[in-house]
Design a protein around this motif. Structure first.
Motif, PDB file in Angstrom:
ATOM      1  N   ARG A 615      19.283   6.388 -28.624  1.00 20.60           N
ATOM      2  CA  ARG A 615      19.714   7.105 -29.804  1.00 20.60           C
ATOM      3  C   ARG A 615      18.469   7.368 -30.662  1.00 20.60           C
ATOM      4  N   THR A 616      18.147   8.636 -30.841  1.00 16.31           N
ATOM      5  CA  THR A 616      16.881   9.002 -31.456  1.00 16.31           C
ATOM      6  C   THR A 616      17.097  10.024 -32.546  1.00 16.31           C
ATOM      7  N   LEU A 617      16.385   9.818 -33.655  1.00 19.48           N
ATOM      8  CA  LEU A 617      16.420  10.748 -34.782  1.00 19.48           C
ATOM      9  C   LEU A 617      14.987  11.274 -34.998  1.00 19.48           C
ATOM     10  N   LEU A 618      14.861  12.607 -35.052  1.00 19.17           N
ATOM     11  CA  LEU A 618      13.576  13.258 -35.297  1.00 19.17           C
ATOM     12  C   LEU A 618      13.603  13.841 -36.693  1.00 19.17           C
ATOM     13  N   ILE A 619      12.658  13.397 -37.561  1.00 17.06           N
ATOM     14  CA  ILE A 619      12.598  13.852 -38.942  1.00 17.06           C
ATOM     15  C   ILE A 619      11.320  14.642 -39.158  1.00 17.06           C
ATOM     16  N   ASP A 620      11.441  15.839 -39.731  1.00 15.35           N
ATOM     17  CA  ASP A 620      10.271  16.626 -40.129  1.00 15.35           C
ATOM     18  C   ASP A 620       9.869  16.174 -41.530  1.00 15.35           C
ATOM     19  N   GLY A 621       8.856  15.264 -41.606  1.00 15.65           N
ATOM     20  CA  GLY A 621       8.434  14.723 -42.887  1.00 15.65           C
ATOM     21  C   GLY A 621       7.303  15.490 -43.533  1.00 15.65           C
ATOM     22  N   ASP A 622       6.890  16.597 -42.912  1.00 15.43           N
ATOM     23  CA  ASP A 622       5.824  17.416 -43.499  1.00 15.43           C
ATOM     24  C   ASP A 622       6.479  18.438 -44.419  1.00 15.43           C
ATOM     25  N   LEU A 623       6.713  18.021 -45.673  1.00 14.19           N
ATOM     26  CA  LEU A 623       7.462  18.853 -46.608  1.00 14.19           C
ATOM     27  C   LEU A 623       6.642  20.022 -47.132  1.00 14.19           C
ATOM     28  N   ARG A 624       5.328  19.992 -46.981  1.00 17.17           N
ATOM     29  CA  ARG A 624       4.494  21.095 -47.461  1.00 17.17           C
ATOM     30  C   ARG A 624       4.294  22.172 -46.392  1.00 17.17           C
ATOM     31  N   ASN A 625       4.281  21.763 -45.144  1.00 18.05           N
ATOM     32  CA  ASN A 625       4.069  22.708 -44.045  1.00 18.05           C
ATOM     33  C   ASN A 625       4.940  22.259 -42.880  1.00 18.05           C
TER      34      ASN A 625
END
Length: 795
Positions: A615-625
């Motif tokens: 069970r895997t969660l991928l988060i885009d933590g690059d909020l500027r780009n």
């Protein structure tokens, strides 16, 4: 065991410099590796060098060289050396060098120029030039135009002169230029250690080169003969003037000797002895004889004086008269009578007694005879006294004469010292005059047959083949120079090599665990290229289509047997080992610089974990780009920022991949938001992550790069471990080392590093001999031996 909680000093230490471990010996293996990496640069430069060499051969006119050999021969003029007034030894190196200077002198060049009229020869004055020479001349002309040389003092505008003077000046200038040109182009070199000088000239016209060489040899021979004749003539003229002076000086010196002798009465006899010396010698001899006569006369006088003084009674007994005296016969007769009377008296007295008249008469006669003898002795004594006095007077006179003669002789001897000095001067001048007279006669004779010490042993021949440029030499030199230039560029490339190339660089330079190589997508994922995928870097990322970007994000899913996927599995095993025992694991994917491919790595790592059933969660933590969201092609109204700000859970903004069941939380870019670091470190973000941990085994967060912003540092407390993505051949080692040293909290949580966008064809050149990088071709059969997966760019 939680590797992330290890203290910094317990982990692999960070090196202090980029110089490796600083061994003092030369690493041959490293040098060979450099040579292999830069072989293409060296080869290209070598080809360029050969091309330039061939271009030089094609644009350079051929030159022909004519050479003559000249011998400095001592044996040619030995008959002259014995009588020459200017003989020189040619057995030293300085003498040979002097002859070479004569050969290259301006005077000899002027003779050849005038003889062959080279100033009017167009082939000599303006020979064809190579393209290189024309280029150099053009550059010089431009420099001369930009920075004109100052005018020569005293030289005005020749246009103001009358035509005849102008033509004469131009002709003189042309002659001077021809002389300087010939002087600079003629070659004179000594052959080994011999007395042979090689004389040569090189030109574009073989006939002209041969003519100049022959003319130079002839001019050199003539110059030597002229020099010998001039030296002899000058010596003869000088000797003639010197002879006149010496003759006059010799005569004056002889006259001074005779005049001094006459003034001081220093006449000499036939044997050369002075008269005063002869006179003194004679007087000394006479004095010696006089001294002997005086001694002899004194002895006789004293003898007879003693007899007379003894009385008449003893006179008869002591009257020993030598026979050479004048009175010897008288005294002898008286002595005889005395003896006869004495005998008769003795007989008479014996027979008749002393009173006998005959005895008395004989006694009286005896007394008379004795008186006569005594008288004779007295007279003889007086005679001897006179002789003694005469001898003594003569001796005294001779002594006076000797003393006077000695004084005169001493004066004469002192005067004779000066006379001897004058005589020596006269003799020396006479000898010098005779010597110079002989030299003058010899010099006068030598003028009629001057002989030089130079002879030509090899005449200049007509050159039929060009001496330059030499094809083999030029091409060989061009090749060597090209290779040296390539080696220089290669060395410069190696000097500028400050990036990560191998796993050893990661371990040795920054002290991190190396997780593996990620090949360039669009290159060889395994054994063959994947269709639909292209090489992607920072410059070409914008030109990719949406389908191509999505395909890059699914390489680990579409090509599970590729090397790319295998490296991500290695990273999974690494953080599984480090985070063993933890229920949910938060993994941050970071890089140092933008464009290193961290978003692609994060998407493929999460996809690989999900494809394996986790069970895997991928988060885009690059909020500027948010490059991850763009790459996945997700167009959402809400994302991570909205969920954290409003206190929502992942379900409100998350998307689920139908194939792998991977949950994805995108990031939506809304204008310019500069407080992303506060958002990532906020309590809302912590609640969001804690909520996600209740559902997922792995939470993969794509974070901004460490270099430009501090977002990753702010999110670090929420991360169990980081995976550092560095671009192969682009990320500076010093920068990574500096950031990790400055941020020990982040460095302690880095599980390992991967090298992304690796060119597998070039990687083997950077690996050490025996290293894994050399065997990737053998590994490739395992990556795709079971399945061959094509990219699904259109899906």
């Amino acid at each position: 065991m939680n590797y992330a909680n290890f203290p910094l000093d317990k982990r692999m230490p960070l090196p202090n410099s980029d110089a490796g471990n600083g061994e003092d010996f030369i690493d041959i293996e490293r040098l060979l590796g450099m040579a292999a990496r830069q072989a293409k640069v060296v080869a290209v430069c070598a080809v360029i060098g050969l091309f330039l060499g061939m271009l030089y051969l094609q644009t350079t006119p051929p030159k022909y060289q004519s050479v003559a050999s000249v011998l400095i021969d001592e044996g040619l003029n030995k008959i002259v050396d014995d009588i020459s007034a200017a003989s020189t030894s040619m057995q030293t190196d300085s003498a040979i060098l002097s002859q070479i200077e004569i050969l290259t002198s301006t005077r000899l060049a002027a003779v050849v120029v005038d003889k062959l009229k080279l100033s009017q020869n167009e082939a000599f004055m303006n020979p064809p030039q190579s393209a290189l020479a024309r280029g150099v001349g053009l550059v010089r002309g431009l420099i001369q135009y930009v920075r004109p040389s100052p005018s020569t003092p005293g030289v005005g505008d020749i246009s103001k002169l009358d035509p005849a003077a102008r033509d004469a000046l131009i002709a003189a200038s042309g002659r001077d230029y021809a002389i300087l040109k010939l002087q600079s182009e003629i070659r004179a070199e000594r052959v080994g250690r011999s007395f042979v000088i090689a004389l040569g000239y090189q030109g574009t016209d073989p006939v002209l080169a041969n003519a100049i060489t022959k003319a130079y040899a002839d001019a050199y021979l003539a110059d030597q003969l002229d020099a010998s004749f001039d030296a002899t003539e000058r010596a003869a003229v000088w000797l003639q003037g010197r002879l006149t002076e010496l003759r006059e000086s010799s005569q004056a010196a002889s006259l001074a000797v005779e005049k001094f002798r006459a003034e001081h009465g220093l006449a000499a006899n036939s044997d050369g002895q002075l008269m005063s010396d002869k006179q003194l010698s004679d007087l000394n001899a006479q004095l010696i004889v006089a001294q002997a006569d005086t001694a002899r006369a004194s002895a006789r006088y004293q003898q007879y004086k003693a007899i007379v003084e003894s009385g008449s009674d003893n006179a008869f007994k002591d009257a020993a008269i030598s026979s050479d005296q004048p009175s010897s016969s008288v005294i002898a007769a008286l002595k005889t009578r005395y003896l006869t009377v004495a005998k008769r008296l003795q007989d008479v007295e014996a027979n008749f007694g002393p009173q006998h008249p005959q005895a008395v008469a004989l006694t009286k006669e005896k007394a008379d005879i004795s008186a006569q003898i005594f008288g004779e002795l007295k007279q003889l004594t007086e005679s001897y006294r006179n002789e003694y006095e005469v001898a003594l007077a003569r001796e005294t006179a001779l002594r006076a004469n000797v003393a006077a003669a000695q004084g005169k002789s001493s004066i004469d001897n002192q005067t004779q010292v000066k006379l001897r000095e004058l005589d020596q001067q006269a003799t020396a001048l006479t000898t010098l005059y005779q010597t110079f007279l002989g030299r003058y006669e010899e010099a006068a004779q030598q003028q009629s047959f001057p002989v030089g010490k130079i002879r030509i042993i090899s005449d200049a021949s007509m050159p039929f083949a060009a001496s330059s440029p030499r094809t083999v030499v030029v091409l060989g030199l061009s090749l060597v120079l090209g290779m040296l230039m390539g080696a220089g560029f290669g060395g410069l490339n190696e000097f500028n090599e400050r990036f990560f190339r191998t796993g050893d660089d990661v371990r040795d330079r920054v002290g991190l665990k190396f997780l593996g190589y990620l090949p360039t997508i669009g290159g060889k994922l395994g054994k063959e290229e994947q269709p639909g995928e292209t090489q992607v870097d920072a410059k070409t990322a914008k030109s990719l289509s949406a389908a191509e970007r999505r395909a890059r994000m699914r390489v680990s899913i579409d090509s599970p047997a590729s090397m790319f996927s295998e490296t991500l599995r290695s990273a999974k095993i690494a953080f599984d080992v480090v985070m063993e025992g933890q229920g949910s694991r938060v993994i941050g994917v970071i890089s140092v610089l933008p464009g290193e491919g961290k978003s692609t790595v994060a998407a493929n790592l999460a996809g690989l974990l999900a494809a394996n059933g986790a069970r895997t969660l991928l988060i885009d933590g690059d909020l500027r780009n948010p490059g991850l969201s763009r790459g996945l092609g997700m167009e959402a109204e809400q994302g991570l920022m909205e969920a954290v700000v409003s206190g929502q859970t992942w379900q409100s903004v998350g998307k689920i991949d139908r194939q792998t069941k991977l949950a994805i939380v995108p990031a939506v870019l809304r204008g310019h938001f500069s407080h992303t670091s506060e958002l990532l470190s906020s309590a809302g973000m912590r609640r969001f992550i804690e909520n996600a941990k209740e559902t997922f085994e792995y939470i993969v967060v794509d974070l901004p790069p460490l270099g430009p912003v501090v977002d990753a540092k702010a999110f670090a407390p929420l991360v169990d471990g980081f995976v550092l993505v560095t671009e192969w051949g682009r990320t500076p080692r010093a920068m990574v080392q500096s950031l990790l040293t400055a941020e020990p909290y982040v460095a302690n949580k880095i599980i390992g590093a991967v090298l992304n966008k690796v060119d597998l064809k070039k990687l083997a050149k950077y690996g050490s001999f025996g290293g894994s990088e050399k065997f990737f071709d053998k590994y490739s059969t395992y990556y795709l031996e079971k399945s061959e997966v094509r990219s699904k760019a259109a899906a």
